[in-house]
Design an enzyme around this catalytic site. Structure first.
Site: not given
Length: 1026
Positions: A463, A465-467, A833, A876
């Site tokens: 959420p 990030v400007g989508k 991971s 990461k």
């Protein structure tokens, strides 16, 4: 309901009716009733119907002593008695229960009797010329409830079925009415009330017969003023009632033909026609005091008057309402007719038809033939329907939707790549890979001549990030219309495919509504939150979206409401999602996913300084010169309050700061306003002095311009926001350093994780619990998922194998019960991971060797020690930079993902790519001794593969730097060996007086400067003499 017996019913069989020669009663009530009803017959001629001996005793003027009158009374029945039997002779009668209301003298009442024995007994009494029975009110409410469901007549069926004999007698009131049986027709019995009775004893049970005594009214003085006043008040109230209820006029006429309106009869009449309940009427019947009976009747009539007034008011209101509506309808119809005659307005059907034809006339060539055919058919149907029918409205709405759609209307697209790049840079900072992909899409559209086609863009990321704003920027760059709707939680297929027209309130789906709103066939439709689609009982919205967005299907999309095919192939679909795992696979297969990993600290700093601060300052009405927010404050805000991958929360915090600043500025301005003091001074054109009060209380005149200058100086005072006072605006920091340990202890290793909010670092902690010989076990905590628990078990097995290979004598893992924990236990964690991090943590505890504090790793491990690729490399990496990590270990398969990252993300990081855990072991535990020298570059752990490279450099020892020789000599002489490479401090440990073991590995295997000289001069096979 009580009814009055018509006089014709009583006299139909009279051969020679007797006349009573008394004078007519000239009472005020009679005059009032005559005036209201228009009836002027004398009452005396029919007094015999209600007269009896008891009444004569109470009324001195009555004719009860006349035997001829008695004969007249008995002759009133349908069955005419030929004897002169007096009513007083009836001492034993059949008892009839009345469920709903008592029977008053002078009234008749129809009842239904289904008891055969009772019917036969009544018929037998009529044959014996003794057609009389006793009518008594039933006490229980249950009988009333049973009888309430019947018609207007009273039924005794339920009462006689339930009760018999003594029990029935006990449930009836003692005081009743001697009723003459007028007629019996099947099960219907007509009773006429004659006089009051009281039950004294039971004679028989089936049918119930009782002994009775005839009740007489108590003596009263007819000339008593109180009785007269009550009598006249009752008559006045009756007059009011008769004005509002025309039905009562007929009842008065019938009653007055049979009875005198003397005091006792007037009381019975008023109670009999009132709407009072049965208990109140029974009270009137049982009352023998004529005055009290009049008072009781007066109360009942007063209540009836009030009820009639309320009823009249309601009727008037309803009548006015309906008459007003009717009047409006008539006026509207007249107005419509007038306009039609004048040619100002046509009828509604013609007006609608003209409107729809006008819409399609302009674009008739662009409308598909099958759609045009449907429109013409429904226009013809509209002319045949009545405007008042429901089908008319359905057809009207359908035609409205069909004709309002932008058939063939396309907006001109702009494929200028340079302009699009400028627009994207204006709207968003960073996101170079996303912008590049969008520009590629626009470039292909430029070569093809259109951007419609075979791609569905899906913007995926955390959420903020400007989508959604990127979707708007694409529409702006292409000069297309933009429409957005969210499908988060959508579970109804009809929202996409539309409702069928058979439903009330049916509407087309969102796609058709979009085309109507934007007015073009080629908009950009942003489908927000597509990863949060629901699934309900009405269908699967994902399948409906598949038909909408699939380029192979949407050229013939059929909305359920319109029921015609629509071409959606020209629409460019852009979807947004936080995660793509929850998107249905068939839908995801048709999308091209563009990942927005989030912003690093530097990007957030630029966005905050260049966009967020300026916009917030403008929105809050604050001038830029009034506030100064330093970069240090912004950096502290980002690191300590807003670590999210997006900038939405950062924007909220900046708004919070500026709101507090706005309040501070307004308070300063308010505090500088000085109350004006009224003075008698004549203003001139040159000077307009103001008055203010000094501290001593005297009035001082000041120039207005000077006052304004002082106020402006106070208001213009700049507010400085530094890192030191940031907490005054936002409170205590929300986040602290991700690094729990300044110096990593044994058994603790830092890993890297991916979350929906971006990347984060997490520690894997392992500690010793107890010794269990040959039964090494591992306990796992930290709210781990099933995949992560399996990774921990694999890590334990691989770690035990590695310890057997590296240190066969070390049986720590085999003989110990260990506890592995991942901190922040309240946060659910899952994924494979963390495998290599868990192995490293177990080996660190087993060998009692800590790993370096600025090392982080991620990667899935197999049982054979192979390192498998992972996801979220960018997230990461950003998380590692935020936690001041210098060295990162990634799987070899992720090298290409790391190479695609921007240089500002990779800058300053030492990244190693491995495909076997042996390489991680050498990087984490291969350090023997560390050497540093001032002014040189960073040196770090030694790994065995690099030893061959170091030994190959033996021939270069002659070219060693003099500086390094001096530093080494000084270090050996002083036996302290602090030397610095780029701020990294390492030590040389002296093992003997003439030998030193050391290994050197250079970052990125790049040798230059002093470090190169050090390697060339210092390396020997494995031992070098200084």
């Amino acid at each position: 309901m009580l009814k009055l017996l018509s006089s014709t019913t009583h006299t139909i069989h009279h051969a020679n009716p007797s006349r009573v020669g008394s004078n007519p009663i000239k009472t005020p009530l009679f005059k009032a009733l005559s005036h209201l009803t228009g009836w002027n017959h004398e009452l005396g001629r029919r007094r015999a119907f209600c007269s009896n001996k008891s009444d004569a005793a109470a009324d001195p003027k009555s004719d009860a002593s006349n035997p001829e009158a008695s004969d007249t009374k008995s002759s009133s029945s349908v069955v005419v008695s030929t004897t002169t039997t007096s009513l007083d002779d009836y001492q034993t009668v059949i008892a009839l229960p009345l469920p709903k209301k008592p029977l008053f003298p002078g009234f008749y009442m129809p009842i239904y009797v289904k008891d055969r024995k009772l019917i036969e007994a009544l018929q037998e009494s009529m044959r014996r010329q003794t057609p009389y029975a006793g009518a008594f009110l039933f006490k229980d409410d249950e009988a009333s409830a049973d009888s309430s469901s019947s018609s207007t007549t009273c039924e005794t069926e339920n009462v006689l079925d339930k009760f018999k004999g003594k029990e029935l007698l006990n449930r009836m009131h003692e005081v009743g009415t001697l009723a003459q049986i007028s007629s019996i027709q099947g099960e219907q019995v007509i009773l006429i009330g004659r006089r009051r009775l009281r039950i004294t004893d039971m004679v028989s049970e089936d049918p119930l017969s009782v002994k009775v005594e005839h009740i007489k009214n108590k003596p009263y003085d007819k000339d008593d003023d109180v009785i007269k006043a009550t009598y006249f008040e009752v008559m006045s109230t009756l007059r009011d009632v008769l004005k509002t209820t025309s039905l009562w006029r007929d009842q008065v006429r019938t009653y007055t033909q049979a009875c005198d309106f003397n005091y006792q009869h007037l009381a019975d009449f008023g109670a009999g026609i009132s709407g009072a309940n049965k208990h109140e009427n029974q009270g009137v019947l049982e009352e023998l005091d004529v005055h009290k009976r009049l008072e009781l009747t007066l109360d009942l009539l007063k209540k009836e008057v009030e009820v009639n007034k309320i009823q009249a008011s309601i009727a008037k209101t309803v009548e006015e309402k309906f008459s007003g509506e009717r009047r409006q309808i008539v006026l509207k119809e007249q107005l419509k007719a007038i306009k039609k005659e004048l040619g100002v307005e046509t009828d509604s059907k013609s007006a609608f038809s003209e409107k729809f034809k006008g819409r399609i006339e302009v674009i008739k060539d662009k409308i598909p033939k099958h759609v045009l055919k449907v429109i013409e058919e429904h226009l013809t149907k509209l002319q045949l329907l009545e405007p008042t029918s429901s089908e008319f409205d359905v057809t009207l709405n359908y035609l409205d939707w069909l004709t309002v759609l932008p058939w063939g209307n396309l907006s001109d697209e702009n494929f200028d790549v340079l302009r699009a790049e400028r627009i994207l840079d204006e709207d968003h900072y960073g996101l170079s890979d996303v912008k590049e992909r969008i520009l590629e899409f626009i470039a292909v559209g430029s070569l093809r001549g259109t951007s419609q086609g075979r791609k569905i863009i899906c913007l995926s990321g955390p959420p903020g990030v400007g989508k959604t704003s990127i979707g708007r920027s694409i529409a702006r760059a292409l000069d297309r219309k933009f429409f957005r709707f969210s499908v988060g939680g959508l579970s109804d297929v009809a929202e996409i495919n539309g409702h069928r027209r058979t439903y009330i309130g049916a509407m087309p789906g969102k796609l058709v509504q979009c085309l109507k709103t934007v007015g073009t066939e080629n908009p950009i439709i942003l489908i927000d939150e597509i990863d949060k689609l629901g699934k309900g009982h009405s269908g699967d919205p994902a399948s409906a979206l598949l038909e909408v967005m699939d380029p192979e299907q949407n050229a013939n999309f059929r909305d359920h409401y319109l029921d015609v095919t629509i071409d959606l192939s020209k629409v460019l679909f852009v979807c947004t999602a936080n995660v793509i795992d929850t998107i249905p696979k068939p839908l995801l297969d048709r999308m091209e996913v563009i990942s927005l990993a989030g912003y690093i600290t530097d990007e957030k700093l630029h966005i905050a300084r260049d966009f967020l601060v300026k916009n917030t300052c403008r929105d809050c009405g604050i001038k830029p010169e009034q506030v100064d927010m330093s970069d240090a404050a912004l950096l502290s805000l980002i690191e300590n309050y807003c670590r999210e991958a997006g900038v939405r929360n950062l924007h909220k915090h900046i708004e919070k700061i500026y709101r507090k600043i706005a309040l501070k500025l307004v308070r300063q301005r308010a505090s500088t306003v000085v109350p004006a003091v009224s003075v008698d001074v004549t203003d001139t054109e040159d000077t307009k002095p103001l008055a203010k009060t000094s501290a001593e209380g005297s009035t001082v005149l000041t120039d207005e311009s000077a006052t304004k200058t002082e106020q402006s100086e106070v208001v213009a005072e700049k507010v400085m926001i530094e890192e030191s006072n940031l907490a005054d605006y936002l409170g205590k920091p929300v986040f602290h350093s991700d690094k729990i340990y300044e110096k990593t202890p044994v058994g603790v290793v830092m890993g890297l994780a991916w979350t929906s909010m971006g990347g984060s670092t997490l520690y894997i902690e392992t500690t010793f619990v107890e010794e269990v010989e040959r039964k090494g076990r591992l306990r796992i905590t930290g709210q781990l998922g099933s995949v992560m628990k399996e990774s921990a078990q694999i890590a334990h097995t691989v770690a035990r194998r590695i310890m057997l290979e590296k240190e066969p004598d070390n049986l720590f893992l085999a003989n110990s019960k260990l506890h592995l924990h991942v901190p922040e236990g309240a946060t659910p964690k899952d994924g494979p991971s963390a495998g290599c991090t868990m192995i490293t943590s177990l080996l660190s505890l087993a060998m009692k060797k800590p790993v370096r504090k600025d090392l982080a790793m991620t990667g899935e491990v197999t049982l054979t020690g192979r390192i498998l690729p992972i996801g979220g490399v960018k997230e990461k990496t950003i998380a590692a930079r935020r936690s001041q990590v210098k060295m990162i270990i990634f799987p070899e398969a992720n090298r290409k993902d790391f190479d695609e990252l921007p240089e500002n993300v990779k800058e300053g990081l030492d990244v190693h790519f491995v495909d076997e855990y042996e390489q991680i072991f050498e990087l984490a535990f291969g350090l023997q001794f560390l050497i540093t020298a001032e002014g040189a570059r960073t040196v770090e752990h030694v790994s065995s593969p690099l030893m061959a490279e170091a030994l190959a450099m033996r021939e270069a020892m002659q070219e060693a730097s003099a500086l390094i020789d001096q530093e080494l000599a000084r270090a050996i002489n002083s036996k302290t060996y602090p030397m610095e490479f780029s701020g990294v401090l390492m030590d040389i440990e002296l093992l003997s007086s003439s030998f030193v073991f050391y290994y050197v590995s250079f970052i990125g295997r790049e040798l230059n400067g002093v470090a190169d000289a050090l390697a060339k001069s210092a390396l020997d096979s494995s031992v070098s003499t200084l």
